[in-house]
Design a protein around this motif. Structure first.
Motif, PDB file in Angstrom:
ATOM      1  N   PRO A 217      -2.934  94.282  60.792  1.00 45.22           N
ATOM      2  CA  PRO A 217      -3.416  93.986  62.153  1.00 45.22           C
ATOM      3  C   PRO A 217      -2.403  93.097  62.880  1.00 45.22           C
ATOM      4  O   PRO A 217      -1.757  92.256  62.256  1.00 45.22           O
ATOM      5  CB  PRO A 217      -4.726  93.227  61.931  1.00 45.22           C
ATOM      6  CG  PRO A 217      -5.085  93.436  60.504  1.00 45.22           C
ATOM      7  CD  PRO A 217      -3.830  93.774  59.766  1.00 45.22           C
TER       8      PRO A 217
ATOM      9  N   VAL B 171      -5.701  92.503  66.522  1.00 46.34           N
ATOM     10  CA  VAL B 171      -6.113  93.843  66.918  1.00 46.34           C
ATOM     11  C   VAL B 171      -5.854  94.780  65.749  1.00 46.34           C
ATOM     12  O   VAL B 171      -4.889  94.593  65.004  1.00 46.34           O
ATOM     13  CB  VAL B 171      -5.377  94.324  68.189  1.00 46.34           C
ATOM     14  CG1 VAL B 171      -5.775  93.484  69.388  1.00 46.34           C
ATOM     15  CG2 VAL B 171      -3.881  94.318  68.018  1.00 46.34           C
ATOM     16  N   PRO B 172      -6.711  95.784  65.580  1.00 50.70           N
ATOM     17  CA  PRO B 172      -6.530  96.711  64.459  1.00 50.70           C
ATOM     18  C   PRO B 172      -5.192  97.453  64.575  1.00 50.70           C
ATOM     19  O   PRO B 172      -4.703  97.695  65.672  1.00 50.70           O
ATOM     20  CB  PRO B 172      -7.694  97.689  64.602  1.00 50.70           C
ATOM     21  CG  PRO B 172      -8.636  97.065  65.566  1.00 50.70           C
ATOM     22  CD  PRO B 172      -7.870  96.091  66.380  1.00 50.70           C
ATOM     23  N   PRO B 173      -4.636  97.825  63.435  1.00 48.33           N
ATOM     24  CA  PRO B 173      -3.358  98.545  63.466  1.00 48.33           C
ATOM     25  C   PRO B 173      -3.534  99.948  64.034  1.00 48.33           C
ATOM     26  O   PRO B 173      -4.591 100.562  63.909  1.00 48.33           O
ATOM     27  CB  PRO B 173      -2.945  98.601  61.998  1.00 48.33           C
ATOM     28  CG  PRO B 173      -4.206  98.457  61.228  1.00 48.33           C
ATOM     29  CD  PRO B 173      -5.120  97.620  62.079  1.00 48.33           C
ATOM     30  N   LYS B 174      -2.471 100.451  64.650  1.00 49.14           N
ATOM     31  CA  LYS B 174      -2.503 101.818  65.196  1.00 49.14           C
ATOM     32  C   LYS B 174      -2.174 102.839  64.117  1.00 49.14           C
ATOM     33  O   LYS B 174      -2.609 103.978  64.191  1.00 49.14           O
ATOM     34  CB  LYS B 174      -1.515 101.941  66.364  1.00 49.14           C
ATOM     35  CG  LYS B 174      -1.941 101.121  67.554  1.00 49.14           C
ATOM     36  CD  LYS B 174      -0.995 101.297  68.716  1.00 49.14           C
ATOM     37  CE  LYS B 174      -1.487 100.480  69.891  1.00 49.14           C
ATOM     38  NZ  LYS B 174      -0.607 100.528  71.029  1.00 49.14           N
ATOM     39  N   ARG B 175      -1.379 102.402  63.119  1.00 45.75           N
ATOM     40  CA  ARG B 175      -1.010 103.308  62.033  1.00 45.75           C
ATOM     41  C   ARG B 175      -1.796 102.948  60.780  1.00 45.75           C
ATOM     42  O   ARG B 175      -1.971 101.764  60.487  1.00 45.75           O
ATOM     43  CB  ARG B 175       0.482 103.189  61.730  1.00 45.75           C
ATOM     44  CG  ARG B 175       1.383 103.599  62.872  1.00 45.75           C
ATOM     45  CD  ARG B 175       2.865 103.548  62.457  1.00 45.75           C
ATOM     46  NE  ARG B 175       3.207 102.405  61.609  1.00 45.75           N
ATOM     47  CZ  ARG B 175       3.827 101.311  62.030  1.00 45.75           C
ATOM     48  NH1 ARG B 175       4.146 101.173  63.281  1.00 45.75           N
ATOM     49  NH2 ARG B 175       4.110 100.338  61.180  1.00 45.75           N
TER      50      ARG B 175
END
Length: 146
Positions: free
Chosen positions: A107, A98-102
């Motif tokens: 990922p 999943v793509p990083p939030k920051r």
């Protein structure tokens, strides 16, 4: 008196490295234990000790010839935490990122359910065949009680 044999979980299978098996068709994860914030040289980590059966390809799945890793340590945060509720049981999953939030973060690896019914069924058939082979071996073992 019958004996109930239980394996003592050991970390002889090394550490789980998602990048090495990211394209696997399915994983059969049998969770032996879970430790929250287990001390490590790199600081405390959530940790699951598992038997990990990796079906790297559709051919390996069809031939019932997976890669088997007994006593493998899973310490990636999201992967380990998802296995906390599976202790003493098994699950059939695959890997995804999943793509990083920051911004600038890597990922994250996550487990996803195997939605392909034929793949799930093939893993279940493998597990049943393996269990039947174990039961047959136990039944064929000599009795020393006589």
């Amino acid at each position: 008196m019958t004996l109930n044999f239980v394996e003592i979980p050991t970390a002889g299978g090394g550490w789980f490295k998602p990048a090495d098996v990211k394209d696997a068709v399915a994983f059969l994860i049998e969770v032996n234990s879970y430790e929250a914030q287990r001390p490590t040289p790199n600081g405390p980590k959530d940790s699951a000790l598992c038997d990990v059966t990796v079906f790297k390809s559709a051919e390996a799945l069809a031939a019932h010839s997976p890669e088997i890793n007994r006593g493998m340590r899973i310490e990636q945060t999201l992967l380990a935490r998802d296995l906390e509720k599976v202790v003493g049981n098994a699950t059939i999953v695959k890997l995804d990122q999943v793509p990083p939030k920051r911004p600038g973060a890597h990922p994250a690896w996550v487990w996803r359910p195997v939605n392909d019914a034929s793949v799930r069924q093939a893993v279940i058939e493998y597990a049943k065949a393996r269990e039947a082979a174990v039961q047959a071996a136990v039944a064929d073992a000599p009795s020393f009680d006589d």
